[in-house]
Design a protein around this motif. Structure first.
Motif, PDB file in Angstrom:
ATOM      1  N   UNK A  23     -25.582  81.287  47.418  1.00  0.00           N
ATOM      2  CA  UNK A  23     -24.788  81.648  46.239  1.00  0.00           C
ATOM      3  C   UNK A  23     -24.219  80.414  45.551  1.00  0.00           C
ATOM      4  N   UNK A  24     -24.082  80.511  44.233  1.00  0.00           N
ATOM      5  CA  UNK A  24     -23.406  79.455  43.485  1.00  0.00           C
ATOM      6  C   UNK A  24     -21.907  79.501  43.778  1.00  0.00           C
ATOM      7  N   UNK A  25     -21.262  78.351  43.651  1.00  0.00           N
ATOM      8  CA  UNK A  25     -19.812  78.297  43.756  1.00  0.00           C
ATOM      9  C   UNK A  25     -19.184  79.008  42.564  1.00  0.00           C
ATOM     10  N   UNK A  26     -18.214  79.853  42.830  1.00  0.00           N
ATOM     11  CA  UNK A  26     -17.490  80.513  41.745  1.00  0.00           C
ATOM     12  C   UNK A  26     -15.994  80.500  42.045  1.00  0.00           C
ATOM     13  N   UNK A  27     -15.206  80.553  41.005  1.00  0.00           N
ATOM     14  CA  UNK A  27     -13.754  80.671  41.167  1.00  0.00           C
ATOM     15  C   UNK A  27     -13.207  81.430  39.971  1.00  0.00           C
ATOM     16  N   UNK A  28     -12.343  82.376  40.251  1.00  0.00           N
ATOM     17  CA  UNK A  28     -11.702  83.162  39.193  1.00  0.00           C
ATOM     18  C   UNK A  28     -10.200  82.922  39.242  1.00  0.00           C
ATOM     19  N   UNK A  29      -9.607  82.604  38.097  1.00  0.00           N
ATOM     20  CA  UNK A  29      -8.184  82.274  38.075  1.00  0.00           C
ATOM     21  C   UNK A  29      -7.617  82.570  36.686  1.00  0.00           C
ATOM     22  N   UNK A  30      -6.313  82.521  36.582  1.00  0.00           N
ATOM     23  CA  UNK A  30      -5.616  82.760  35.312  1.00  0.00           C
ATOM     24  C   UNK A  30      -5.459  81.421  34.586  1.00  0.00           C
TER      25      UNK A  30
ATOM     26  N   UNK B  79      -2.622  74.620  34.124  1.00  0.00           N
ATOM     27  CA  UNK B  79      -2.518  75.791  35.001  1.00  0.00           C
ATOM     28  C   UNK B  79      -1.547  75.471  36.128  1.00  0.00           C
ATOM     29  N   UNK B  80      -0.850  76.478  36.662  1.00  0.00           N
ATOM     30  CA  UNK B  80       0.048  76.242  37.794  1.00  0.00           C
ATOM     31  C   UNK B  80      -0.764  75.985  39.066  1.00  0.00           C
ATOM     32  N   UNK B  81      -0.150  75.300  40.003  1.00  0.00           N
ATOM     33  CA  UNK B  81      -0.838  74.927  41.241  1.00  0.00           C
ATOM     34  C   UNK B  81      -1.400  76.144  41.971  1.00  0.00           C
ATOM     35  N   UNK B  82      -0.681  77.262  41.946  1.00  0.00           N
ATOM     36  CA  UNK B  82      -1.153  78.447  42.674  1.00  0.00           C
ATOM     37  C   UNK B  82      -2.513  78.916  42.144  1.00  0.00           C
ATOM     38  N   UNK B  83      -2.794  78.674  40.840  1.00  0.00           N
ATOM     39  CA  UNK B  83      -4.102  79.029  40.281  1.00  0.00           C
ATOM     40  C   UNK B  83      -5.121  77.923  40.569  1.00  0.00           C
ATOM     41  N   UNK B  84      -4.665  76.675  40.547  1.00  0.00           N
ATOM     42  CA  UNK B  84      -5.557  75.556  40.836  1.00  0.00           C
ATOM     43  C   UNK B  84      -6.087  75.629  42.271  1.00  0.00           C
ATOM     44  N   UNK B  85      -5.263  76.135  43.175  1.00  0.00           N
ATOM     45  CA  UNK B  85      -5.670  76.255  44.574  1.00  0.00           C
ATOM     46  C   UNK B  85      -6.894  77.158  44.722  1.00  0.00           C
ATOM     47  N   UNK B  86      -7.047  78.125  43.831  1.00  0.00           N
ATOM     48  CA  UNK B  86      -8.209  79.011  43.865  1.00  0.00           C
ATOM     49  C   UNK B  86      -9.496  78.254  43.523  1.00  0.00           C
TER      50      UNK B  86
ATOM     51  N   UNK C 197      -6.800  86.218  29.694  1.00  0.00           N
ATOM     52  CA  UNK C 197      -6.374  84.964  30.325  1.00  0.00           C
ATOM     53  C   UNK C 197      -7.126  84.675  31.622  1.00  0.00           C
ATOM     54  N   UNK C 198      -7.975  85.599  32.058  1.00  0.00           N
ATOM     55  CA  UNK C 198      -8.713  85.413  33.310  1.00  0.00           C
ATOM     56  C   UNK C 198     -10.057  84.746  33.010  1.00  0.00           C
ATOM     57  N   UNK C 199     -10.390  83.715  33.779  1.00  0.00           N
ATOM     58  CA  UNK C 199     -11.634  82.976  33.570  1.00  0.00           C
ATOM     59  C   UNK C 199     -12.343  82.794  34.906  1.00  0.00           C
ATOM     60  N   UNK C 200     -13.665  82.823  34.883  1.00  0.00           N
ATOM     61  CA  UNK C 200     -14.478  82.602  36.083  1.00  0.00           C
ATOM     62  C   UNK C 200     -15.408  81.420  35.817  1.00  0.00           C
ATOM     63  N   UNK C 201     -15.341  80.406  36.655  1.00  0.00           N
ATOM     64  CA  UNK C 201     -16.246  79.266  36.514  1.00  0.00           C
ATOM     65  C   UNK C 201     -17.351  79.379  37.562  1.00  0.00           C
ATOM     66  N   UNK C 202     -18.589  79.121  37.138  1.00  0.00           N
ATOM     67  CA  UNK C 202     -19.758  79.299  37.996  1.00  0.00           C
ATOM     68  C   UNK C 202     -20.499  77.985  38.201  1.00  0.00           C
ATOM     69  N   UNK C 203     -20.923  77.767  39.459  1.00  0.00           N
ATOM     70  CA  UNK C 203     -21.688  76.568  39.822  1.00  0.00           C
ATOM     71  C   UNK C 203     -21.003  75.325  39.249  1.00  0.00           C
TER      72      UNK C 203
END
Length: 596
Positions: free
Chosen positions: A225-232, A253-260, A322-328
């Motif tokens: 699977x590709x790397x993915x992360x979803x955060x605000x 972004x706040x750290x709590x979202x960056x941690x994702x 405000x929700x975004x998902x970054x892929x690969x």
């Protein structure tokens, strides 16, 4: 018909069809079809589990395996400061850089049996306990296990560097059946041996993970699977967009979202720094100390103003509100900041610290490289470190493509995950770290450095490695030479015991085929020199005979080379001696080949 529950006979064991097909695909990709199903399964489990547990690594299947005669343990990985290590020298370097030791030991035991057997689980846990005891060399006799014991001993000898916590121990017992969490006898057995390990006070945490067919199937799927992360991403602006679908965002972004973005749910770092030019430099340098001081000062606004932030390159970044998902994706600038933030993640109030972030999406490799070079050129990175992302790499990838015959075809991976989910055999992928090792061993006459202190070799990038004027054939031929050797080992045409001499064999192979190397790597003579080597490498029978004859020559030098010394091929003296014996080697190899 429910194919998920069909069970078929395979190699004397019962295995469901999905697991069987996954193992078949894996064995084809890594060219393991000649091995017994039990050994294929061991490699399969090691790959799935250790790749899943480790935050990115450059490690071969053989480097995780404990050897076919090892007692009770099938796979081990030693992770130090987020990197899987294979030598004491690598640990030394990480201590020097980071001034701290954070260690995770990952152990596996793989059984094709569909049962979770009390005796076998007990053996796994007991032999794990013995591994961490003092006198265990008589119990574990394989060279592979002795190597792991050496790493373990060195780590605990440097326990004064364990400033944060003791090592973690992660255990995986994998079967092809279904784990029964209600089996009281098994739970009592596991608890009692875990208590025994805990009483040693060697570990900060011990996990035992029983895995059945469904679990190991999911682990294997995750490797593809590709790397993915979803955060605000609430506070963002769109920098640009184009008709090709590329888009750029900038904001905080706040750290709590960056941690994702940088860590998994279990807290371990994701492999998102593979394309970053520099590894984490440790907390004990001026830049990273300043970052940490700002974080600890609780002056949250100061951090956002003083820090250049994080740059992420992704294939795509679909968003809804405000929700975004970054892929690969990869963090191509901000490795130092990310690690310092992660190390201080328990500080009170850090969850609200705002981090500048830039996200750029594109599938154009040249654009990705340009972004990485541009964002890093603003920092104190030497020109030669940027060389790894220069035009040279693109040209080298294209050069590899020029060999279209299946038996000659290798795939140069100049970006992490470049061939993920593509019909490319894993055994034929040449990563940048692997390329650095092969060309250094074969054409820089430094097989000892490659075998031991890889970090030292990597510093030669841009100086002696990846020079724009170098002939590309040097790189391809050295990678092909290693591929041939590894394939001969997998097919048992070369004894696995001699794999540790592979880089020295490659160096001597060069001298046997064409003799003295031309002075300049950019000369026509060098191209002709390498072409002669390539021709012999593609005559597999001749290549095999020469490899085995060179191995026999090395073995015959037992008065000068102590083969009982597991580190003999990491010593410069071994290389120096063999280089003085080139003529004798040629005569010896000729006698082996032409008199037999």
């Amino acid at each position: 018909m429910n194919y998920n529950v069909i069970r078929i006979k395979l190699g004397g064991t019962l295995m469901d069809r999905i697991t069987e097909n996954f193992i078949k695909e894996f064995s084809k990709n890594f060219e393991l079809n000649n091995l017994e199903i039990s050994e294929q399964f061991e490699h399969f489990v090691n790959y799935c589990v250790i790749l899943g547990e480790s935050s990115g690594m450059d490690v071969q299947l053989e480097d995780m395996h404990t050897g076919m005669a090892a007692q009770g343990i099938d796979g081990i990985a030693v992770e130090v400061n987020g990197k899987v290590v294979k030598t004491v020298e690598e640990i030394e370097e990480l201590i020097k850089i980071n001034k701290v030791l954070n260690v995770r030991f990952i152990f596996t035991q793989a059984k094709t049996s569909s049962e979770f057997d009390n005796t076998l689980i007990g053996n796994f846990l007991n032999f794990t306990s013995i591994f961490f005891e003092g006198n265990n060399n008589e119990v574990f006799t394989t060279l592979e296990m002795k190597k792991f014991i050496e790493l373990k001993d060195y780590i605990y000898e440097n326990s004064m560097q364990m400033k944060e916590h003791n090592p973690e121990l992660i255990l995986y017992y994998v079967s092809t059946g279904t784990w029964d969490d209600q089996d009281k006898n098994l739970k009592v057995l596991i608890h009692s041996i875990k208590r025994k390990l805990e009483k040693t006070n060697l570990f900060s945490n011990i996990e035992f993970n029983p895995c059945g067919a469904k679990e190991i199937q999911n682990y294997y799927r995750n490797t593809k699977n590709d790397l993915t992360a979803t955060f605000i991403f609430e506070k963002k602006v769109t920098m640009y967009s184009n008709d090709d679908g590329d888009i750029g965002y900038y904001g905080v972004i706040p750290f709590k979202e960056f941690l994702k973005i940088i860590s998994e749910g279990n807290g371990k770092l994701k492999p998102v720094f593979e394309d970053n030019i520099r590894d984490f430099l440790g907390i004990n340098n001026d830049v990273n100390t300043a970052i940490e001081d700002t974080i600890k000062s609780n002056n949250l606004n100061a951090f956002c103003m003083l820090n250049n932030g994080i740059t992420i390159v992704a294939d795509s970044a679909p968003s809804t509100g405000d929700k975004i998902t970054i892929n690969n994706y990869q963090i191509v600038n901000g490795c130092q900041t990310s690690h310092v933030l992660y190390m201080n993640r328990e500080i009170k109030g850090i969850e609200n610290l705002m981090i500048p972030i830039r996200i750029i999406t594109t599938i154009d490799e040249e654009v990705k490289n340009s972004i990485t070079k541009a964002t890093n050129s603003q920092t104190a990175i030497k020109k030669e470190q940027l060389e790894a992302l220069s035009t040279f790499q693109k040209q080298l990838e294209e050069y590899y493509k020029s060999f279209s015959k299946e038996d000659e075809r290798l795939y140069y991976e100049r970006r992490t995950g470049q061939f993920r989910n593509k019909d490319v055999p894993n055994a034929k992928i040449v990563s940048i770290p692997m390329q650095i090792k092969t060309v250094s061993a074969m054409f820089l006459d430094n097989p000892h450095g490659v075998s031991g202190q890889y970090g030292t070799i990597a510093r030669e990038v841009g100086k002696r490695i990846f020079k724009e004027t170098d002939k590309r054939i040097m790189y391809y031929v050295s990678a092909l030479s290693l591929y041939r050797f590894e394939n001969f080992v997998k097919t048992k045409l070369i004894n696995k015991e001699y794999r540790r001499a592979r880089y020295h064999v490659m160096m001597l192979f060069k001298y046997y085929i064409v003799g003295k190397q031309p002075k300049y790597n950019n000369s026509k003579k060098m191209e002709d020199y390498c072409e002669k080597i390539r021709v012999v490498l593609n005559d597999c029978e001749k290549c095999l005979n020469i490899y085995n004859a060179i191995i026999q020559f090395i073995l015959s030098q037992d008065t000068k080379i102590d083969l009982s010394d597991r580190k003999v091929f990491e010593r410069k003296e071994t290389t120096t001696f063999l280089l003085t014996q080139k003529e004798k080697m040629k005569e010896f190899v000729n006698n082996c080949i032409y008199n037999n």
